[in-house]
Write an enzyme that holds these catalytic residues in place. Structure first.
Site, PDB file in Angstrom:
ATOM      1  N   GLU A  62      13.517   2.566   5.263  1.00 31.20           N
ATOM      2  CA  GLU A  62      13.961   1.183   5.043  1.00 31.20           C
ATOM      3  C   GLU A  62      15.408   1.101   4.572  1.00 31.20           C
ATOM      4  O   GLU A  62      15.842   0.047   4.108  1.00 31.20           O
ATOM      5  CB  GLU A  62      13.044   0.491   4.011  1.00 31.20           C
ATOM      6  CG  GLU A  62      11.676   0.146   4.551  1.00 31.20           C
ATOM      7  CD  GLU A  62      10.839  -0.711   3.610  1.00 31.20           C
ATOM      8  OE1 GLU A  62      11.113  -0.737   2.408  1.00 31.20           O
ATOM      9  OE2 GLU A  62       9.898  -1.342   4.107  1.00 31.20           O
TER      10      GLU A  62
ATOM     11  N   ASN B 212       0.591   7.274   7.946  1.00 25.54           N
ATOM     12  CA  ASN B 212      -0.707   6.623   8.147  1.00 25.54           C
ATOM     13  C   ASN B 212      -1.134   6.873   9.598  1.00 25.54           C
ATOM     14  O   ASN B 212      -0.429   7.540  10.362  1.00 25.54           O
ATOM     15  CB  ASN B 212      -0.652   5.137   7.764  1.00 25.54           C
ATOM     16  CG  ASN B 212       0.280   4.342   8.658  1.00 25.54           C
ATOM     17  OD1 ASN B 212       0.576   4.723   9.793  1.00 25.54           O
ATOM     18  ND2 ASN B 212       0.768   3.215   8.156  1.00 25.54           N
TER      19      ASN B 212
ATOM     20  N   THR C  33      -2.986   9.496   6.009  1.00 23.09           N
ATOM     21  CA  THR C  33      -3.859   8.538   5.311  1.00 23.09           C
ATOM     22  C   THR C  33      -4.527   7.642   6.351  1.00 23.09           C
ATOM     23  O   THR C  33      -3.881   7.196   7.298  1.00 23.09           O
ATOM     24  CB  THR C  33      -3.067   7.685   4.295  1.00 23.09           C
ATOM     25  OG1 THR C  33      -2.048   6.958   4.990  1.00 23.09           O
ATOM     26  CG2 THR C  33      -2.420   8.539   3.233  1.00 23.09           C
TER      27      THR C  33
ATOM     28  N   ASP D 161       2.212   3.165  -0.637  1.00 23.91           N
ATOM     29  CA  ASP D 161       3.297   3.683  -1.489  1.00 23.91           C
ATOM     30  C   ASP D 161       2.740   4.298  -2.765  1.00 23.91           C
ATOM     31  O   ASP D 161       3.232   5.317  -3.256  1.00 23.91           O
ATOM     32  CB  ASP D 161       4.270   2.554  -1.857  1.00 23.91           C
ATOM     33  CG  ASP D 161       4.862   1.899  -0.619  1.00 23.91           C
ATOM     34  OD1 ASP D 161       5.086   2.613   0.374  1.00 23.91           O
ATOM     35  OD2 ASP D 161       5.082   0.675  -0.652  1.00 23.91           O
TER      36      ASP D 161
ATOM     37  N   ALA E 210      -4.609  -0.147  -6.926  1.00 23.77           N
ATOM     38  CA  ALA E 210      -3.522  -1.022  -6.448  1.00 23.77           C
ATOM     39  C   ALA E 210      -4.042  -2.078  -5.477  1.00 23.77           C
ATOM     40  O   ALA E 210      -3.603  -3.236  -5.508  1.00 23.77           O
ATOM     41  CB  ALA E 210      -2.427  -0.181  -5.793  1.00 23.77           C
TER      42      ALA E 210
HETATM   43  O1  RIB Z   1       4.806  -0.961   1.481  1.00 23.23           O
HETATM   44  C1  RIB Z   1       4.905  -2.261   0.937  1.00 23.23           C
HETATM   45  C2  RIB Z   1       6.329  -2.691   0.890  1.00 23.23           C
HETATM   46  O2  RIB Z   1       6.813  -2.803   2.215  1.00 23.23           O
HETATM   47  C3  RIB Z   1       6.560  -4.042   0.292  1.00 23.23           C
HETATM   48  O3  RIB Z   1       6.738  -3.989  -1.100  1.00 23.23           O
HETATM   49  C4  RIB Z   1       7.755  -4.585   1.057  1.00 23.23           C
HETATM   50  O4  RIB Z   1       8.886  -4.778   0.300  1.00 23.23           O
HETATM   51  C5  RIB Z   1       7.991  -3.587   2.193  1.00 23.23           C
HETATM   52  O5  RIB Z   1       9.025  -2.735   1.926  1.00 23.23           O
END
Ligand code: RIB
Length: 299
Positions: free
Chosen positions: A136, A179, A213, A245, A275
């Site tokens: 990202e 995943n 996963t 995450d 979570a």
């Molecule tokens: O994996 C979840 C996350 O994906 C979110 O918090 C969002 O910001 C995106 O980055």
């Protein structure tokens, strides 16, 4: 062992809906909330809560204090995060009544992570330290090659998948955490069978330790010589945002702490179950104590 996570920081603009909006449809949200998120930020929070010494690097805008604050509160080192003259990254998220989500990310400051900045951060770390990445921020492939040159261990969660990602130096990645969808795409197999995806990944990435996963179907850790399975802890899903995450951070945190792969997978599975049962991304990530209590109560 130190973990350097060079990753995204997002403000999550989250809309709770009964069902996801469809093409040509206008729907009314049941609720609107803003949370701290970004796959990078979430994974750093999970790592820190798992007990790892984690340094987050990346970029925010002037509106990003809330993002650095949540990292600090979780115990993450934030000194290397750059504040830039652009807006922070954000995500637009729909969460439906089953807790499933869909997400649009808008890069903002995450797209301004430059090669010069990456070098300046890597200069502060040593061979043997772990560098963790997602997909990202800008210049992910540069981090992979530069970190490898320095003898660092590279862990990649290739999420979200992109067309360019396959051209990255993925053969230099030591830990690949995927995943089912990402795994299938990277394995390049024409099959939905888990065993085929795993075989395909082993062929493509013969030197990597791979974590796959599978949501409700649990998770696998495997390489050329061993395969370890971990079942899920069943919970009612409220919001799955950030669950992957949480898994990733707790798994690597466990390894960094010297736990076995099986123990790390189990903690990661328990942490992500917790979570999933809470709203939001980073704020839904449990403490180590909560993860331990949860497992005791499930016995
Ligand atoms: O994996 C979840 C996350 O994906 C979110 O918090 C969002 O910001 C995106 O980055």
């Amino acid at each position: 062992m130190r973990v350097l996570n060079i990753g995204s920081l997002n403000i999550d603009k989250t809309y709770s809906v009964k069902e996801f909006v469809q093409p040509k449809e206008t729907i009314k949200a049941l609720r609107y909330e803003e949370f701290c998120g970004g796959k990078g930020l979430n994974q750093s929070v999970a790592l820190a809560k798992a007990g790892a010494e984690v340094y987050h690097a990346g970029a925010v805008g002037k509106d990003g204090t809330i993002l650095t604050d949540i990292l600090k509160t979780a115990g993450v080192h934030t000194d290397y995060i750059q504040e830039m003259d652009v807006v922070s990254g954000h995500a637009v998220i729909q969460v439906d009544e089953n807790g499933q989500n869909n997400i649009i990310i808008c890069g903002g400051a995450n797209d301004s992570v430059s090669k010069a900045y990456i070098v300046s951060v890597l200069d502060r770390f040593l061979a043997g330290d772990i560098v963790l990445l997602q997909n990202e921020i800008s210049n992910v492939d540069f981090v992979i090659t530069e970190a490898k040159k320095r003898g660092m261990t590279v862990a990649l969660n290739p999420s979200p998948m992109s067309a360019e990602l396959k051209s990255y130096h993925l053969n230099q990645v030591d830990y690949l955490i995927v995943n089912e969808v990402e795994g299938k795409e990277l394995a390049e197999v024409n099959s939905e069978k888990i065993s085929d995806i795993m075989e395909g990944l082993k062929i493509k990435f013969p030197d990597a330790f791979i974590v796959l996963t599978l949501g409700e179907k649990g998770s696998y850790f495997f390489n050329q010589s061993e395969t370890i399975y971990q079942d899920i802890f069943k919970v009612k899903a409220v919001d799955t945002t950030g669950a992957g995450d949480t898994f990733c951070g707790y798994f690597l945190g466990g390894l960094a702490e010297g736990l076995t792969v099986q123990e790390s997978l189990k903690n990661a599975s328990a942490a992500s179950a917790i979570a999933v049962s809470r709203r939001g991304a980073a704020q839904s990530i449990p403490t180590k104590q909560e993860v331990q209590n949860f497992q005791k109560n499930k016995k």
